[in-house]
Design an enzyme around this catalytic site. Structure first.
Site, short mmCIF file in Angstrom:
data_model
loop_
_atom_site.label_atom_id
_atom_site.label_comp_id
_atom_site.label_asym_id
_atom_site.label_seq_id
_atom_site.Cartn_x
_atom_site.Cartn_y
_atom_site.Cartn_z
N GLU A 98 24.56 49.81 44.65
CA GLU A 98 25.53 49.34 43.64
C GLU A 98 25.42 50.19 42.37
OE1 GLU A 98 28.01 47.72 42.75
OE2 GLU A 98 27.97 45.59 43.21
N ASP A 99 26.52 50.27 41.64
CA ASP A 99 26.49 50.96 40.34
C ASP A 99 25.78 50.10 39.30
OD1 ASP A 99 28.53 49.06 40.35
OD2 ASP A 99 30.04 50.36 39.48
N ASP A 102 25.96 42.83 37.17
CA ASP A 102 26.26 42.13 35.91
C ASP A 102 26.15 40.62 36.14
OD1 ASP A 102 27.20 41.40 33.42
OD2 ASP A 102 29.25 42.06 33.75
N PHE A 151 29.45 47.27 27.57
CA PHE A 151 30.29 47.76 28.65
C PHE A 151 30.12 49.27 28.74
CE2 PHE A 151 34.16 49.12 30.76
CZ PHE A 151 34.21 48.23 31.81
N ARG A 164 35.44 57.61 35.33
CA ARG A 164 34.47 57.67 36.43
C ARG A 164 33.85 59.06 36.53
NH1 ARG A 164 34.96 52.98 39.54
NH2 ARG A 164 37.05 52.16 39.83
P1 5GP Z 1 29.23 41.57 38.93
O1 5GP Z 1 29.90 41.03 40.14
O2 5GP Z 1 27.75 41.69 39.05
O3 5GP Z 1 29.63 40.83 37.68
O4 5GP Z 1 29.81 42.98 38.63
C1 5GP Z 1 29.79 43.98 39.52
C2 5GP Z 1 30.86 44.99 39.23
O5 5GP Z 1 31.49 44.81 37.94
C3 5GP Z 1 30.22 46.34 39.17
O6 5GP Z 1 30.12 46.88 40.47
C4 5GP Z 1 31.16 47.10 38.28
O7 5GP Z 1 32.22 47.62 39.03
C5 5GP Z 1 31.68 46.05 37.32
N1 5GP Z 1 30.94 46.08 36.02
C6 5GP Z 1 30.03 45.21 35.55
N2 5GP Z 1 29.57 45.58 34.33
C7 5GP Z 1 30.20 46.75 34.05
C8 5GP Z 1 30.13 47.67 32.93
O8 5GP Z 1 29.39 47.53 31.95
N3 5GP Z 1 30.94 48.75 33.03
C9 5GP Z 1 31.77 48.99 34.07
N4 5GP Z 1 32.52 50.09 34.03
N5 5GP Z 1 31.86 48.16 35.13
C10 5GP Z 1 31.07 47.06 35.11
#
Ligand code: 5GP
Length: 180
Positions: A98-99, A102, A151, A164
């Site tokens: 995963e990137d 959050d 963010f 990206r």
């Molecule tokens: P989660 O489901 O854990 O809330 O978020 C996962 C996805 O939300 C990540 O794979 C990413 O694509 C996006 N995301 C969450 N935080 C950030 C952030 O700080 N920047 C960006 N660009 N994407 C985020």
């Protein structure tokens, strides 16, 4: 594009150092095994490509595309499977790449899906972890950097599908959000 960045959080070099460390950790953990490494599109594309080349083990690569985000700054809460993997995961060791984690919703969705399909083990390698954003329980075994509640964009991570291709990870200037 670079002019839109307020500050750099992790340079190209910082990221490569983290990928190298994580590649070693993964090689030790999966020694003698052949995991299926699943990259979560599109955010993990560069991370996945760099990480796996620092790992000295046999592995198979696959990708999944999920959406939980609609071009904004916060997650919508709903996770949908957009593109599925091509491999059968039953009885296999799985490493999700995963990137960023959050809220944890994306990860939970992926882990539940792969568990239901009979994966033998499921671990997660995430370049970034934002523990302050967590809404559901989900944790990565391998983490590059713990980030503050900001963010971030770059190195695969987008804002409105842009940024990206930045080679580093940074924070956007506030006016970029407000002029949208
Ligand atoms: P989660 O489901 O854990 O809330 O978020 C996962 C996805 O939300 C990540 O794979 C990413 O694509 C996006 N995301 C969450 N935080 C950030 C952030 O700080 N920047 C960006 N660009 N994407 C985020």
């Amino acid at each position: 594009m670079n002019n839109d960045i307020l500050k750099t959080l992790y340079s190209k070099e910082d990221i490569q150092t983290a990928c190298k460390r994580l590649g070693k950790e993964i090689s030790t953990f999966y020694k003698g095994k052949t995991p299926i490494v699943i990259g979560v599109l599109k955010g993990s594309m560069f991370f996945m490509a760099d990480l796996v080349r620092y790992a000295d083990i046999y592995m198979e690569l696959d990708f999944m595309d999920v959406s939980s985000y609609h071009g904004g700054l916060s997650s919508s809460g709903e996770v949908k499977l957009v593109t599925d993997i091509t491999k059968d995961v039953s009885g296999r060791d799985i490493l999700i790449v995963e990137d960023i984690v959050d809220t944890g919703r994306t990860l939970k969705f992926l882990m539940d899906t792969l568990k239901d399909r009979g994966a033998k083990s499921i671990e997660v390698c995430s370049l970034l972890d934002k523990p302050s954003g967590r809404v559901v329980e989900a944790s990565s075994k391998f983490v590059g950097f713990e980030v503050p509640n900001e963010f971030v964009v770059g190195y695969g991570l987008d804002y409105d599908e842009k940024y990206r291709n930045l080679p580093y990870i940074g924070v956007l200037k506030p006016e970029i959000y407000s002029t949208k």
